[in-house]
Design a protein around this motif. Sequence first.
Motif, PDB file in Angstrom:
ATOM      1  N   ASP A   1      40.739  63.981  29.963  1.00  0.00           N
ATOM      2  CA  ASP A   1      39.158  63.928  30.051  1.00  0.00           C
ATOM      3  C   ASP A   1      38.966  65.059  31.040  1.00  0.00           C
ATOM      4  O   ASP A   1      39.201  64.683  32.244  1.00  0.00           O
ATOM      5  CB  ASP A   1      38.520  62.790  30.233  1.00  0.00           C
ATOM      6  CG  ASP A   1      37.061  62.751  30.115  1.00  0.00           C
ATOM      7  OD1 ASP A   1      36.728  63.972  30.381  1.00  0.00           O
ATOM      8  OD2 ASP A   1      36.565  61.890  29.598  1.00  0.00           O
ATOM      9  N   TYR A  11      44.538  53.076  13.023  1.00  0.00           N
ATOM     10  CA  TYR A  11      44.360  53.251  14.386  1.00  0.00           C
ATOM     11  C   TYR A  11      45.434  53.628  15.419  1.00  0.00           C
ATOM     12  O   TYR A  11      46.543  52.966  15.297  1.00  0.00           O
ATOM     13  CB  TYR A  11      43.489  52.086  14.834  1.00  0.00           C
ATOM     14  CG  TYR A  11      42.279  51.965  14.206  1.00  0.00           C
ATOM     15  CD1 TYR A  11      41.023  52.806  14.496  1.00  0.00           C
ATOM     16  CD2 TYR A  11      42.017  51.002  13.526  1.00  0.00           C
ATOM     17  CE1 TYR A  11      39.696  52.542  14.114  1.00  0.00           C
ATOM     18  CE2 TYR A  11      40.850  50.720  12.809  1.00  0.00           C
ATOM     19  CZ  TYR A  11      39.663  51.542  13.027  1.00  0.00           C
ATOM     20  OH  TYR A  11      38.462  51.342  12.221  1.00  0.00           O
ATOM     21  N   SER A  12      45.115  54.455  16.067  1.00  0.00           N
ATOM     22  CA  SER A  12      46.128  54.887  17.155  1.00  0.00           C
ATOM     23  C   SER A  12      45.506  54.978  18.571  1.00  0.00           C
ATOM     24  O   SER A  12      44.379  55.384  18.659  1.00  0.00           O
ATOM     25  CB  SER A  12      46.853  56.373  17.057  1.00  0.00           C
ATOM     26  OG  SER A  12      47.562  56.313  15.937  1.00  0.00           O
ATOM     27  N   ASP A  13      45.923  54.012  19.638  1.00  0.00           N
ATOM     28  CA  ASP A  13      45.329  53.885  20.810  1.00  0.00           C
ATOM     29  C   ASP A  13      45.434  55.403  21.485  1.00  0.00           C
ATOM     30  O   ASP A  13      46.401  55.935  21.510  1.00  0.00           O
ATOM     31  CB  ASP A  13      46.164  52.984  21.606  1.00  0.00           C
ATOM     32  CG  ASP A  13      45.865  51.615  21.111  1.00  0.00           C
ATOM     33  OD1 ASP A  13      44.849  51.467  20.622  1.00  0.00           O
ATOM     34  OD2 ASP A  13      46.694  50.680  21.409  1.00  0.00           O
ATOM     35  N   VAL A  14      44.319  55.742  22.376  1.00  0.00           N
ATOM     36  CA  VAL A  14      44.348  56.973  23.017  1.00  0.00           C
ATOM     37  C   VAL A  14      44.438  56.626  24.552  1.00  0.00           C
ATOM     38  O   VAL A  14      43.987  55.425  25.067  1.00  0.00           O
ATOM     39  CB  VAL A  14      43.022  57.755  22.750  1.00  0.00           C
ATOM     40  CG1 VAL A  14      43.041  58.714  23.882  1.00  0.00           C
ATOM     41  CG2 VAL A  14      43.011  58.169  21.479  1.00  0.00           C
ATOM     42  N   HIS A  38      41.855  59.999  28.834  1.00  0.00           N
ATOM     43  CA  HIS A  38      42.038  60.816  27.679  1.00  0.00           C
ATOM     44  C   HIS A  38      40.660  61.077  26.787  1.00  0.00           C
ATOM     45  O   HIS A  38      40.297  59.914  26.547  1.00  0.00           O
ATOM     46  CB  HIS A  38      43.378  60.769  27.031  1.00  0.00           C
ATOM     47  CG  HIS A  38      44.666  60.895  28.035  1.00  0.00           C
ATOM     48  ND1 HIS A  38      44.886  60.258  28.947  1.00  0.00           N
ATOM     49  CD2 HIS A  38      45.550  62.032  28.001  1.00  0.00           C
ATOM     50  CE1 HIS A  38      45.864  60.801  29.451  1.00  0.00           C
ATOM     51  NE2 HIS A  38      46.387  61.843  28.933  1.00  0.00           N
ATOM     52  N   ALA A  96      40.059  62.302  22.530  1.00  0.00           N
ATOM     53  CA  ALA A  96      40.724  62.809  21.406  1.00  0.00           C
ATOM     54  C   ALA A  96      39.692  63.112  20.241  1.00  0.00           C
ATOM     55  O   ALA A  96      38.779  62.665  20.320  1.00  0.00           O
ATOM     56  CB  ALA A  96      41.517  61.326  20.701  1.00  0.00           C
ATOM     57  N   GLU A 142      43.691  66.062  18.431  1.00  0.00           N
ATOM     58  CA  GLU A 142      44.125  66.528  19.738  1.00  0.00           C
ATOM     59  C   GLU A 142      43.830  65.508  20.692  1.00  0.00           C
ATOM     60  O   GLU A 142      42.838  65.197  20.644  1.00  0.00           O
ATOM     61  CB  GLU A 142      43.368  67.869  19.956  1.00  0.00           C
ATOM     62  CG  GLU A 142      43.461  68.465  21.378  1.00  0.00           C
ATOM     63  CD  GLU A 142      43.059  69.775  21.486  1.00  0.00           C
ATOM     64  OE1 GLU A 142      43.286  70.651  22.497  1.00  0.00           O
ATOM     65  OE2 GLU A 142      42.085  70.027  21.121  1.00  0.00           O
ATOM     66  N   VAL A 143      44.777  65.149  21.471  1.00  0.00           N
ATOM     67  CA  VAL A 143      44.707  64.538  22.691  1.00  0.00           C
ATOM     68  C   VAL A 143      44.889  65.167  24.003  1.00  0.00           C
ATOM     69  O   VAL A 143      45.889  65.979  23.982  1.00  0.00           O
ATOM     70  CB  VAL A 143      45.561  63.235  22.508  1.00  0.00           C
ATOM     71  CG1 VAL A 143      45.375  62.309  23.750  1.00  0.00           C
ATOM     72  CG2 VAL A 143      45.410  62.435  21.333  1.00  0.00           C
ATOM     73  N   GLN A 144      43.917  64.977  24.964  1.00  0.00           N
ATOM     74  CA  GLN A 144      43.953  65.631  26.115  1.00  0.00           C
ATOM     75  C   GLN A 144      43.100  64.974  27.101  1.00  0.00           C
ATOM     76  O   GLN A 144      42.717  63.961  26.998  1.00  0.00           O
ATOM     77  CB  GLN A 144      42.962  67.061  26.078  1.00  0.00           C
ATOM     78  CG  GLN A 144      43.108  68.038  27.214  1.00  0.00           C
ATOM     79  CD  GLN A 144      44.682  68.199  27.583  1.00  0.00           C
ATOM     80  OE1 GLN A 144      44.891  67.853  28.333  1.00  0.00           O
ATOM     81  NE2 GLN A 144      45.095  69.262  26.857  1.00  0.00           N
TER      82      GLN A 144
END
Length: 206
Positions: free
Chosen positions: A187, A15-18, A22, A24, A183-185
């Motif tokens: 919101d 797991y990777s925190d967003v 944002h 993902a 992809e993280v962006q």
Amino acid sequence: MQTMTTPPQFVPTGYSDVPPGHIASVVTDLEMLSRPVAADTSLPAGFTLAPVADIGLDAYRSLFRKVGADWLWFSRLFMADDDLAATLADPNVEVHIVRSSREDVGILELDFRQTGQCELTFLGLTADCTGIGLGRALMSKAIALAWARPIKRLWVHTCTYDHPSALRFYINAGFKPYAVRVEVQIDPRLTGHLPRDAAPQVPIIG
């Protein structure tokens, strides 16, 4: 002299925190490396597909939201006016609009700016125009228009925020997956680019 190259950066296993505020998604890239057998490109009765040589930014973004808000389409909304205007005015970018009874109900956009390639940048319809075979016909149109130019590759990407059947739809059309990305962006519902009630299936973490 040996040339040093930067190794690719991969998302770590697990797991990777967003960051808050944002979104993902998992993006699948697909490509088509040869022209397929020609398919029927006629649209269902009552619908037309028309190229647009000059579309205002407000009209373009309005249709972009109308088609893509439910799936969190945001890229064109974040573009500066000058950048978007330059993109739409480029002779190697084709914008086609699906119309029904003089109402704009869909968009098809093709990007030929990379020599020998075409990106199927956007293909979408409003919710009330799905399930009637229009999407398949529009895809056939897109493929025919793309391969009418001297290209060697047609590619597209879809993500986990798109319609649940989008990935299968592209594969059935003849595209083959070749890469997966994350992809993280920011919101777009928190920036005001999309209404807060857009894409209710995706929670807002403010």
